[in-house]
Motif scaffolding. Structure first.
Motif: not given
Ligand code: 1CP
Length: 331
Positions: A1-18
């Motif tokens: 299942m999708r286990q990465a993603g928007r519930y993780l602050p480190e994902y949101l941080e990286l996503r903002a730079t991508a």
């Protein structure tokens, strides 16, 4: 299942730079980071490659884009001529960065001492991918109709629909073989819309193409573990488990655990199936259901998982708590 993603602050941080979602998917450095983020935090036994099922239509030449807050959009296939335009010859030009992500993820897992975690590759199954290709995106259930254009095409012009499925079987088989070559240790086939078909069409558009993909993969990699996820297939999951050649079956959360134990786990290992909303809410309801699932499936091979992807508002403490429950469980 999708286990990465928007519930993780480190994902949101990286996503903002991508930039956009697809920029993240096709950037091996960033996509490998996102794949490993949940493993660093929670140490699950399996990491799911960060990518999307819709890279295959894009690799075949169909336009794909993501509108903020709206999910995926594709330039919908409308006629048999549109199917003929799909090009199988250059798919790796688009998919190469994903193979690079796999190799890079494996080397990071090793260097971070996380190589006990298996890297799982994946693809969408032809039926589910065709749903997005023909509707031009997702579909809401309206007046009993879901993916109506796709179902109409499959039911009324099965000859041309079969041609689309043949292209998808070829592309998906190749894609999975290349993922294994790049270093994934298991593969999962997501058939998220398997359950919207009647049983006759389920045999034709879910089971038959899955059999072909698994045959193609096994010709090259006879021992690779393959997990199938025919979401909401209910009792049709039994023939899926019997006929497709999968090694394990993913269960969505609508499946009754006792029924699944008696009818599926008696055939092969099962994976699932906690409702992600219980993970979102947490508390005693989460604890009760997680334990019920663990107890029900304890006597035969079983992979604990959610029955669908993590919801973006899920508190991190709830994921930590769930991992603790699973790890402390004694049959
Ligand atoms: O941990 C991970 O995130 C793993 C990577 C992963 C996987 C396995 C993503 C990233 N998508 C998927 C599979 C996927 N994609 C499926 C099969 C599983 C399922 O049923 O969830 C499906 C149906 C899709 C199609 C898709 N991609 C949707 C659903 C659209 C709809 O309305 O039907 C959406 C929203 C996406 C985008 C997407 N893919 C992945 C993520 C993290 C996101 C959200 C992107 C964002 O908004 O930033």
């Amino acid at each position: 299942m999708r286990q990465a993603g928007r519930y993780l602050p480190e994902y949101l941080e990286l996503r903002a730079t991508a930039g956009g979602f697809l920029d993240l998917v096709y950037n091996p450095e960033m996509a490998s980071e996102v794949t490993i983020q949940p493993i660093r935090r929670f140490g699950m036994s399996g990491a799911i490659l960060f990518s999307d099922i819709l890279v295959i239509p894009q690799a075949l030449g169909q336009a794909l884009w993501f509108e903020v807050g709206e999910g995926p959009k594709l330039d919908a296939l409308k006629s048999p001529e549109d199917i003929k335009k799909l090009n199988l010859n250059k798919i790796d030009d688009v998919l190469n960065p994903i193979y690079e992500t796999i190799a890079l993820t494996q080397s990071k897992l090793i260097s971070e001492n996380l190589d006990q975690t298996a890297l799982i590759g994946f693809a969408g199954s032809p039926w589910t991918v065709a749903c997005y290709m023909i509707e031009g995106g997702g579909s809401k259930n309206s007046n009993g109709k879901i993916f109506p254009k796709t179902k109409k095409w499959a039911y009324e012009d099965s000859e041309n629909f079969q041609k689309l499925m043949d292209v998808l079987v070829k592309a998906t088989s190749h894609y999975l073989i290349k993922q294994i070559e790049a270093g994934v240790e298991a593969i999962q086939l997501f058939d998220s819309w398997a359950g919207i078909l009647d049983s006759q069409n389920f045999d034709r558009w879910v089971i038959a193409p899955t059999i072909k993909i698994i045959e193609n993969v096994r010709k090259i990699y006879p021992d690779i573990p393959i997990i199938g996820f025919p979401r909401e297939a209910a009792e049709m999951a039994v023939s899926y488990a019997q006929k497709t050649g999968i090694n394990a079956i993913g269960m969505d959360y609508s499946m009754n655990p006792e029924w699944a134990r008696d009818n599926l786990q008696s055939l092969l290992p099962v994976q699932g199936n906690l409702d992600p909303q219980l993970l979102l809410e947490g508390g005693i309801a989460l604890e009760k259901q997680a334990n019920k699932i663990l107890e029900t499936f304890a006597s035969k091979p079983f992979i604990f998982n959610l029955g669908h992807g993590v919801i973006k508002e899920t508190p991190i403490e709830n994921v930590e708590k769930l991992c603790e429950i699973v790890r402390n469980f004694k049959p």
